[in-house]
Design an enzyme around this catalytic site. Structure first.
Site, PDB file in Angstrom:
ATOM      1  N   LYS A   1      -1.616  -1.572  -3.813  1.00 17.42           N
ATOM      2  CA  LYS A   1      -2.580  -0.479  -3.883  1.00 17.42           C
ATOM      3  C   LYS A   1      -1.789   0.805  -4.077  1.00 17.42           C
ATOM      4  O   LYS A   1      -0.998   1.198  -3.210  1.00 17.42           O
ATOM      5  CB  LYS A   1      -3.424  -0.395  -2.615  1.00 17.42           C
ATOM      6  CG  LYS A   1      -4.407   0.783  -2.618  1.00 17.42           C
ATOM      7  CD  LYS A   1      -5.108   0.914  -1.272  1.00 17.42           C
ATOM      8  CE  LYS A   1      -6.193   1.986  -1.301  1.00 17.42           C
ATOM      9  NZ  LYS A   1      -5.672   3.349  -1.421  1.00 17.42           N
TER      10      LYS A   1
ATOM     11  N   TYR B   1       0.870  -1.182   0.000  1.00 19.08           N
ATOM     12  CA  TYR B   1       0.000   0.000   0.000  1.00 19.08           C
ATOM     13  C   TYR B   1       0.902   1.225   0.000  1.00 19.08           C
ATOM     14  O   TYR B   1       1.561   1.518   0.996  1.00 19.08           O
ATOM     15  CB  TYR B   1      -0.915  -0.074   1.229  1.00 19.08           C
ATOM     16  CG  TYR B   1      -1.940   1.029   1.427  1.00 19.08           C
ATOM     17  CD1 TYR B   1      -2.037   2.126   0.577  1.00 19.08           C
ATOM     18  CD2 TYR B   1      -2.829   0.959   2.494  1.00 19.08           C
ATOM     19  CE1 TYR B   1      -2.983   3.123   0.790  1.00 19.08           C
ATOM     20  CE2 TYR B   1      -3.779   1.945   2.718  1.00 19.08           C
ATOM     21  CZ  TYR B   1      -3.844   3.031   1.862  1.00 19.08           C
ATOM     22  OH  TYR B   1      -4.768   4.015   2.086  1.00 19.08           O
TER      23      TYR B   1
END
Length: 294
Positions: free
Chosen positions: A160, A132
């Site tokens: 992400k 992330y």
């Protein structure tokens, strides 16, 4: 490949700032009904304001409410690897579909340090782990070469990207093209359709808290091959984003806009910026112009 939309779900609070799990469950139902999947305890979910026990209780409630009707990803990222792994193991026990791990914040990391951090977490759980990246908030950036190295780990399933720029997203997508087992989940709301057209497996949207049906419509049109309709819906989504985010910090504005639509979600925990009457009036005007408020 059928692309998916996840919503970075807001965390609901009572007036005394305690967790409101009933209101959170209602938001889960709203998103699942629209056809969206769930990410909880992310940036839009006030994760930095939650204790570890609250994150566990939140995730337990979300997974229970979803009841297999959608996928659930939860963010386990903490400043230290030890605490991140401890929390990730709790989410592994609960049975989420994916564990996102935001880069450590406050602590400046080398790229080798990031590889050790993510690898240790991925080694310690059975649930697929997603990197992330949101360097504007953490001050630590996952370089594309680092993401490519981590893609070799058998339990790191993707990344992400919430960097906000197209260049880094393109670099991550190039890794996914070469490694189909490494998925890219796009975070910027103005790039939902673009990222899907260029190979992203999914988007994770904060703005979808306010416009769940529009987000779902982008995905539905894209998956049906109707890219003109997907672009039309993206244009609505993008214009709303531009109008709302012009007023300040995006996650706070998403939460406030949703609060003005449904006060049961509660305000953000302090010391989040308190809205002024003038700001609320501006948000309401925007919501009304898009048919989201009376």
């Amino acid at each position: 490949m059928t692309a998916k939309a996840f919503v970075a779900l807001v965390t609901c609070f009572n007036d005394d700032e305690t967790l409101n799990l009933d209101a959170t469950r209602a938001q889960v139902r709203r998103q699942v009904q629209a056809g969206n999947h769930i990410m909880c305890a992310g940036t839009n979910g006030d994760f930095t304001a939650l204790t570890s026990d609250e994150k566990i209780a939140l995730t337990d409630a979300v997974v229970d409410e979803v009841a297999g009707r959608a996928q659930v990803i939860v963010n386990a990222g903490m400043p230290a690897t030890f605490e991140t792994l401890k929390l990730a193991r709790e989410f592994d026990r609960i049975g989420v579909d994916g564990i996102a791990v935001i880069t450590p914040y406050f602590i400046a990391c080398t790229q080798d340090g990031l590889i050790r951090h993510f690898s240790t977490v991925a080694d310690g759980v059975g649930t697929p782990v997603y990197l992330y990246d949101i360097p504007a908030r953490t001050q630590n950036h996952i370089e594309p070469a680092t993401a490519a190295a981590l893609a070799d780990h058998g339990n790191i399933a993707g990344i992400k990207d919430s960097g906000g720029g197209q260049d880094t997203l393109e670099d991550y997508l190039a890794i996914s093209t070469a490694r189909p087992d490494f998925a890219v989940y796009s975070g910027p709301d103005h790039l939902v359709h673009w990222s899907l057209m260029h190979g992203a497996a999914a988007c994770i949207s904060g703005l979808g808290n306010v416009m769940p049906d529009t987000l779902a419509a982008i995905l539905a049109a894209h998956n049906a091959g109707d890219h003109a309709e997907a672009e039309r819906q993206q244009d609505i989504f993008g214009r709303f984003r531009k109008d709302l985010y012009a007023l300040g910090y995006p996650p706070a504005l998403v939460k406030r806009a949703l609060f003005l639509m449904d006060s049961s979600v509660g305000a953000s925990r302090q010391p989040a910026l308190l809205p002024t009457p003038a700001q609320d009036a501006a948000i309401l005007q925007i919501l009304r112009s898009y048919g989201l408020a009376g």
